[in-house]
Motif scaffolding. Structure first.
Motif, PDB file in Angstrom:
ATOM      1  N   GLY A  24       3.646  -0.813  15.182  1.00 29.18           N
ATOM      2  CA  GLY A  24       2.458  -0.430  14.417  1.00 29.18           C
ATOM      3  C   GLY A  24       2.525   1.005  13.927  1.00 29.18           C
ATOM      4  O   GLY A  24       2.134   1.305  12.796  1.00 29.18           O
ATOM      5  N   LEU A  25       3.031   1.895  14.765  1.00 32.22           N
ATOM      6  CA  LEU A  25       3.130   3.303  14.386  1.00 32.22           C
ATOM      7  C   LEU A  25       4.201   3.520  13.320  1.00 32.22           C
ATOM      8  O   LEU A  25       4.041   4.367  12.432  1.00 32.22           O
ATOM      9  N   LEU A  26       5.297   2.767  13.395  1.00 29.32           N
ATOM     10  CA  LEU A  26       6.319   2.854  12.348  1.00 29.32           C
ATOM     11  C   LEU A  26       5.763   2.389  11.001  1.00 29.32           C
ATOM     12  O   LEU A  26       6.050   2.980   9.962  1.00 29.32           O
ATOM     13  N   LYS A  27       4.963   1.316  11.023  1.00 29.89           N
ATOM     14  CA  LYS A  27       4.368   0.819   9.786  1.00 29.89           C
ATOM     15  C   LYS A  27       3.419   1.865   9.188  1.00 29.89           C
ATOM     16  O   LYS A  27       3.348   2.028   7.965  1.00 29.89           O
ATOM     17  N   GLU A  28       2.698   2.589  10.027  1.00 29.17           N
ATOM     18  CA  GLU A  28       1.822   3.658   9.549  1.00 29.17           C
ATOM     19  C   GLU A  28       2.592   4.677   8.717  1.00 29.17           C
ATOM     20  O   GLU A  28       2.053   5.290   7.796  1.00 29.17           O
ATOM     21  N   GLN A  29       3.860   4.860   9.051  1.00 27.55           N
ATOM     22  CA  GLN A  29       4.690   5.830   8.346  1.00 27.55           C
ATOM     23  C   GLN A  29       5.425   5.214   7.164  1.00 27.55           C
ATOM     24  O   GLN A  29       6.294   5.843   6.573  1.00 27.55           O
ATOM     25  N   GLY A  30       5.088   3.955   6.852  1.00 28.39           N
ATOM     26  CA  GLY A  30       5.625   3.337   5.650  1.00 28.39           C
ATOM     27  C   GLY A  30       6.898   2.545   5.837  1.00 28.39           C
ATOM     28  O   GLY A  30       7.539   2.154   4.855  1.00 28.39           O
ATOM     29  N   HIS A  31       7.281   2.275   7.076  1.00 31.81           N
ATOM     30  CA  HIS A  31       8.520   1.544   7.336  1.00 31.81           C
ATOM     31  C   HIS A  31       8.259   0.044   7.467  1.00 31.81           C
ATOM     32  O   HIS A  31       7.227  -0.371   8.017  1.00 31.81           O
ATOM     33  N   ASN A  32       9.194  -0.762   6.980  1.00 26.26           N
ATOM     34  CA  ASN A  32       9.174  -2.201   7.251  1.00 26.26           C
ATOM     35  C   ASN A  32       9.844  -2.448   8.597  1.00 26.26           C
ATOM     36  O   ASN A  32      10.914  -1.897   8.867  1.00 26.26           O
ATOM     37  N   VAL A  33       9.221  -3.290   9.405  1.00 24.47           N
ATOM     38  CA  VAL A  33       9.668  -3.471  10.785  1.00 24.47           C
ATOM     39  C   VAL A  33       9.838  -4.956  11.092  1.00 24.47           C
ATOM     40  O   VAL A  33       9.007  -5.784  10.701  1.00 24.47           O
TER      41      VAL A  33
END
Length: 260
Positions: A24-33
């Protein structure tokens, strides 16, 4: 693509929570996970309200081709989560039979690596949730990963499990001639209990700088988030646990940038 595995040879230490929160935190930074569930219990799969007993195509199917991965299979496995940009490779309970089915076959340790290679341009980050036992699934996770996170509950029995996990990691690195950097995350810490405080001291004394500088506390917001299939940072971005995971992610991203 950056691949991180979350592993420990003891259950109930916060592996799934760690994976979901970081996603969730990676997605906040614009990353696809992409989140990969390799645990036969399917905790990550169940988190997003999918039933591991009823999954038609899962990570189990990747292992049914004698070490090869058909080109179109990985994309067939992907399921949506509650957040756009974060996808799931679900687990099915059939994974519990995998060891018996493939133990006599060679070349089974790189199946997940081969599957991820076919999705290399779709995701910036992959988080792998592993089973709490050493076997072909954990070997696949460690072989695919560039970074290992080891959540460990701050209690005596979990410390013993950590010893087994680091021993396993040493054996795998020796046999594969691959260095896999790791960070130990003290989880479910309750400063009010002497047992938790003592276990944390023991972990820091044994593993020193390999232990993350902060502890992840017991946080009821994690349980609330799982009830609604939400990422913890969506549920409460300022909860105590989420704040620590933000710091964990900052360190991991800083390290990845320096390595690049």
């Amino acid at each position: 693509m950056h691949v991180w595995a979350i592993a420990n040879q003891k259950g109930g230490v916060g592996k799934t929570t760690t994976a979901v929160c970081l996603a969730g935190l990676l997605k906040e930074q614009g990353h696809n996970v992409l989140m990969v569930d390799l645990d036969p219990h399917g905790s990550m799969t169940s988190y997003f309200k999918y039933d591991p007993d009823d999954i038609e195509v899962s990570t189990f199917d990747l292992f049914m081709h004698e070490g090869r991965v058909p080109d179109d299979l990985p994309s067939k496995i992907i399921l949506n989560t509650t957040e756009s940009g974060i996808d799931l490779f679900p687990a099915s309970t059939s994974l519990a039979t995998l060891e018996r089915k493939v133990s006599s076959q060679g070349g089974m340790g790189l199946v997940i690596s081969k599957a991820l290679a076919k999705l290399w341009d779709q995701y910036q980050y992959v988080l792998i949730d592993t089973p709490p036992i050493l076997g072909v699934l954990m070997i696949n996770a460690l072989a695919a990963a560039q970074r290992l996170l080891i959540p460990v509950q701050t209690e005596f029995l979990a410390v013993k499990g950590l010893e087994r996990m680091t021993h396993t990691l040493g054996m795998v690195m020796q046999s594969t001639k691959k260095q896999l950097p790791f960070t130990i995350l003290p989880t479910l810490f309750d400063r009010r209990t002497q047992a938790s405080v003592h276990a944390l001291k023991q972990i820091r004394d044994l593993y020193g700088e390999q232990v993350f500088r902060e502890t992840i506390p017991v946080d009821t917001k994690f349980r609330d988030a799982s009830e609604y299939a939400k990422f913890p940072s969506q549920m409460d971005p300022d909860s105590r646990g989420v704040r620590v995971y933000r710091h964990v992610l900052e360190e991991l991203l800083k390290e990845a940038a320096n390595a690049a």
